[in-house]
Motif scaffolding. Structure first.
Motif, PDB file in Angstrom:
ATOM      1  N   UNK A 106     -29.100  42.078  53.539  1.00 58.31           N
ATOM      2  CA  UNK A 106     -28.505  42.728  54.702  1.00 58.31           C
ATOM      3  C   UNK A 106     -27.047  42.299  54.793  1.00 58.31           C
ATOM      4  N   UNK A 107     -26.139  43.227  54.926  1.00 61.24           N
ATOM      5  CA  UNK A 107     -24.717  42.917  55.025  1.00 61.24           C
ATOM      6  C   UNK A 107     -24.303  43.093  56.481  1.00 61.24           C
ATOM      7  N   UNK A 108     -23.692  42.039  57.024  1.00 58.83           N
ATOM      8  CA  UNK A 108     -23.250  42.081  58.425  1.00 58.83           C
ATOM      9  C   UNK A 108     -21.864  41.464  58.544  1.00 58.83           C
ATOM     10  N   UNK A 109     -21.137  41.866  59.560  1.00 63.25           N
ATOM     11  CA  UNK A 109     -19.838  41.272  59.850  1.00 63.25           C
ATOM     12  C   UNK A 109     -20.043  39.982  60.640  1.00 63.25           C
ATOM     13  N   UNK A 110     -19.295  38.958  60.278  1.00 62.73           N
ATOM     14  CA  UNK A 110     -19.399  37.692  61.003  1.00 62.73           C
ATOM     15  C   UNK A 110     -18.861  37.854  62.426  1.00 62.73           C
ATOM     16  N   UNK A 111     -17.776  38.620  62.569  1.00 60.05           N
ATOM     17  CA  UNK A 111     -17.181  38.812  63.891  1.00 60.05           C
ATOM     18  C   UNK A 111     -16.745  40.270  64.024  1.00 60.05           C
ATOM     19  N   UNK A 112     -17.660  41.122  64.460  1.00 60.23           N
ATOM     20  CA  UNK A 112     -17.367  42.549  64.548  1.00 60.23           C
ATOM     21  C   UNK A 112     -16.291  42.846  65.583  1.00 60.23           C
ATOM     22  N   UNK A 113     -16.230  42.085  66.654  1.00 60.77           N
ATOM     23  CA  UNK A 113     -15.210  42.309  67.685  1.00 60.77           C
ATOM     24  C   UNK A 113     -13.813  42.066  67.128  1.00 60.77           C
ATOM     25  N   UNK A 114     -13.638  41.063  66.308  1.00 62.10           N
ATOM     26  CA  UNK A 114     -12.337  40.770  65.732  1.00 62.10           C
ATOM     27  C   UNK A 114     -11.917  41.910  64.787  1.00 62.10           C
ATOM     28  N   UNK A 115     -12.831  42.440  64.025  1.00 58.80           N
ATOM     29  CA  UNK A 115     -12.518  43.551  63.127  1.00 58.80           C
ATOM     30  C   UNK A 115     -12.066  44.756  63.944  1.00 58.80           C
ATOM     31  N   UNK A 116     -12.743  45.053  65.044  1.00 60.61           N
ATOM     32  CA  UNK A 116     -12.365  46.183  65.889  1.00 60.61           C
ATOM     33  C   UNK A 116     -11.000  45.963  66.517  1.00 60.61           C
ATOM     34  N   UNK A 117     -10.711  44.736  66.933  1.00 55.49           N
ATOM     35  CA  UNK A 117      -9.409  44.434  67.532  1.00 55.49           C
ATOM     36  C   UNK A 117      -8.292  44.638  66.513  1.00 55.49           C
TER      37      UNK A 117
END
Length: 181
Positions: free
Chosen positions: A167-178
């Protein structure tokens, strides 16, 4: 009416319906076999001397098409049995695979999706049933261009991959969106 014609030059035979001196309706076209006798090449609908409607064309002993014809070309829905044992079932246009269709290979792996110009083109899924995986994505001229590979029935696959796809997940999805905004 009904009748049979044998062409002198080729020794081919047509037996079936006629209208206005042309093959029209249902009929069978056969070609001579080496050593004598005849082999059926096409049996089905005819219109104005061309294969038309529903019919079966035998290309070889192991390769044949059954389905719809339009003006002597495979067009509409049909099923093609290939000499290598694979089978295509789906839409045809102008004698080529075109539209929605499924190609099942001899090892049971299969592609289900869109076709154009006799090639995989557009959205589709390729099931690697021997490995227990599926690729869902977009194809261009028989080549997958983008998509996602997932495990699919891996636990029952005869030649499963050694490891499951993680499973591939982002460690910090909020930071990527910012950062993207």
């Amino acid at each position: 009416g009904k009748g049979t014609q044998k062409w002198k030059a080729s020794n081919c035979i047509y037996d079936g319906d006629w209208k206005g001196g042309k093959r029209n309706g249902f009929g069978t076209y056969s070609i001579p076999k080496e050593g004598g006798g005849y082999q059926k090449q096409y049996s089905g609908g005819w219109k104005n001397d061309k294969r038309h409607g529903y019919g079966t064309h035998f290309y070889t002993d192991t390769e044949y098409y059954e389905g719809e014809w339009y003006a002597d070309k495979r067009s509409g829905w049909g099923r093609m049995y290939y000499a290598d044992g694979s089978i295509y079932e789906g839409e045809w246009f102008d004698d080529q695979r075109s539209g929605q269709g499924m190609l099942r290979l001899t090892n049971e792996n299969r592609y289900e999706g869109q076709w154009k110009n006799d090639q995989k083109n557009g959205a589709g899924k390729f099931y690697y049933l021997d490995k227990g995986q599926v690729h869902e994505g977009t194809w261009l001229n028989d080549v997958p261009k983008c998509g996602e590979m997932k495990d699919f029935g891996r636990e029952n696959a005869p030649d499963a991959t050694q490891y499951a796809i993680p499973q591939v997940e982002l460690a910090d999805s909020q930071q990527v969106l910012q950062e993207a905004s």
